[in-house]
Design an enzyme around this catalytic site. Structure first.
Site, short mmCIF file in Angstrom:
data_model
loop_
_atom_site.label_atom_id
_atom_site.label_comp_id
_atom_site.label_asym_id
_atom_site.label_seq_id
_atom_site.Cartn_x
_atom_site.Cartn_y
_atom_site.Cartn_z
CG ASP A 7 -28.51 11.51 16.16
OD1 ASP A 7 -27.50 12.15 16.49
OD2 ASP A 7 -28.77 10.37 16.58
CG ASP A 53 -19.33 4.19 3.26
OD1 ASP A 53 -18.75 4.39 2.17
OD2 ASP A 53 -18.79 3.61 4.21
CG HIS A 56 -24.72 10.58 18.12
ND1 HIS A 56 -26.07 10.39 17.92
CD2 HIS A 56 -24.35 9.70 19.09
CE1 HIS A 56 -26.50 9.43 18.74
NE2 HIS A 56 -25.47 9.00 19.45
CG ASN A 65 -24.75 5.04 27.00
OD1 ASN A 65 -25.45 4.11 26.59
ND2 ASN A 65 -24.28 5.97 26.19
CB ALA A 122 -35.73 4.00 26.14
CE1 TYR A 158 -42.85 8.78 29.26
CE2 TYR A 158 -41.73 9.57 27.31
CZ TYR A 158 -42.21 9.78 28.59
OH TYR A 158 -42.05 11.01 29.17
CB THR A 210 -40.18 3.54 22.78
OG1 THR A 210 -39.76 3.09 24.07
CG2 THR A 210 -40.69 4.96 22.87
CB SER A 265 -26.39 6.00 20.48
OG SER A 265 -26.97 7.11 21.07
#
Length: 377
Positions: A131, A140, A164, A255, A266, A268, A271, A318
């Site tokens: 990312d 946190d 992100h 999205n 995604a 493939y 995954t 995401s």
């Protein structure tokens, strides 16, 4: 293949003036050609400045470098494959900054993570988050972070300059229930791999290098909250090699609100592809959907960690993907010998039905209680 001739030819191309150079991925068909090339390139690159921009990707026997449109396979046909090094983008939109949703965020509660914590918290499970990096000082996340890498500048830590990656890490593994938030798998370890710049953009070659780092450093899970519209054989090769090495890859579907298409990687089959739901357990309007989705998870108006110790609300597939990565960490901490295909099968047979008349019946929303029950059978 005459690798010396190939190297000289490549050097000539890279130093050509008055031509537009494009980043490309060149894969060698034969491992001995790749090994010879790397050996000769390693000896030459310190004295030839143009060759310093060549990056090797051992996982798929490839290099990336900027060259003009003249394609190498014309001259080295049958020995190399060439493809454009395409841009990839993160799958989320920032809505607003807000005070922390102290304790357990709604998405973490909706997937029933708290009910699992008496038996599993993700302890010792390593998650590579490919990312924008992470905020190392976020209260946190301090107890959840482990060694990562900055692929954009290897001399620096993978600090997040976008937000992100910090948001994704928070949903997966935040562990500050008293003052801040708690994620799905609070005792799992986040290994931040910075492949994306401050705009949330990366090249396919950066992603491949990130996957290679994850395989080499024995990650159990790779979180991929990004995508692109076109397929890449080089990326498919990297994903396949990682899956064959036993790494579970969780990827966001995109999205665009499409019914019959989702983004790569995604799409493939190696995954776990993730779509997004809202608080009503309906598919979020922005989420891609349809037969290519393996599972849905909360992704609408998700509050999580942000830069400078703050919190942001974001929406996107995401965000849904980070819930699934956390769930897989809980599962693998209990059953470390599961293969990537085992994990996908358990997820697919333990989902909650989605709400809404037009919701697909063949898939559903993540339910961690059901997932753990299914894994014990």
């Amino acid at each position: 293949m005459d690798t010396t001739a190939f190297l000289r030819w490549l050097q000539g191309l890279m130093t050509e003036k008055n031509t537009s150079h494009k980043k490309r991925i060149i894969r060698f068909q034969h491992s001995q050609d790749f090994r010879r090339f790397v050996h000769e390139w390693s000896e030459m690159k310190s004295s030839v400045s143009s060759l310093q921009s060549v990056r090797q990707m051992g996982l798929i026997q490839a290099i990336s470098c900027p060259i003009p449109d003249d394609q190498p396979h014309r001259r080295f046909d049958g020995r190399v494959w060439v493809e454009n090094d395409k841009r990839v983008r993160i799958h989320a939109t920032t809505q607003r900054s807000l005070a922390p949703d102290k304790g357990i965020p709604w998405g973490v509660a909706q997937v029933k993570a708290p009910q699992a914590w008496s038996s599993t918290t993700g302890h010792k499970i390593k998650i590579g988050v490919v990312d924008t990096g992470v905020d190392f000082n976020h209260p946190d996340l301090r107890g959840s972070l482990a060694r990562g890498i900055n692929l954009l500048n290897r001399s620096l830590l993978p600090h997040d300059d976008n937000g992100h990656g910090t948001h994704i890490a928070g949903t997966i593994a935040a562990a500050n229930q008293l003052q801040g938030m708690i994620g799905v798998a609070p005792r799992s370890s986040i290994h931040p791999i910075k492949a994306f710049d401050h705009n949330g953009s990366a090249y396919v070659s950066d992603i491949i290098l990130a996957i290679e780092w994850c395989v080499r450093n024995r990650m159990h899970i790779i979180n991929m909250s990004f995508g692109m519209k076109t397929r890449s054989k080089a990326l498919l090769s990297a994903v396949t090699n990682a899956a064959n090495a036993g790494v579970v890859i969780v990827a966001s579907s995109g999205n665009d609100g499409k019914r019959r298409s989702i983004d790569y990687p995604a799409r493939y089959p190696q995954t776990i592809s993730v779509g997004a739901t809202n608080r009503l357990r309906r598919i979020a309007p922005f989420s891609n959907r349809g037969v290519f989705i393996d599972i849905y998870a909360p992704g609408d108006k998700i509050t999580s960690a942000w830069l400078k110790g703050k919190y942001h609300e974001m929406s996107g597939t995401s965000m849904a993907t980070s819930h699934v990565s956390g769930a897989v960490a809980l599962l693998l901490a209990k059953h470390p010998d599961l293969t990537p295909s085992d994990v996908k099968n358990i997820l697919r047979r333990s989902m909650q039905p989605l709400r809404g008349k037009r919701s697909p019946r063949q898939t559903g929303e993540l339910d961690i209680s059901k997932m753990l029950q299914a894994s014990d059978r």
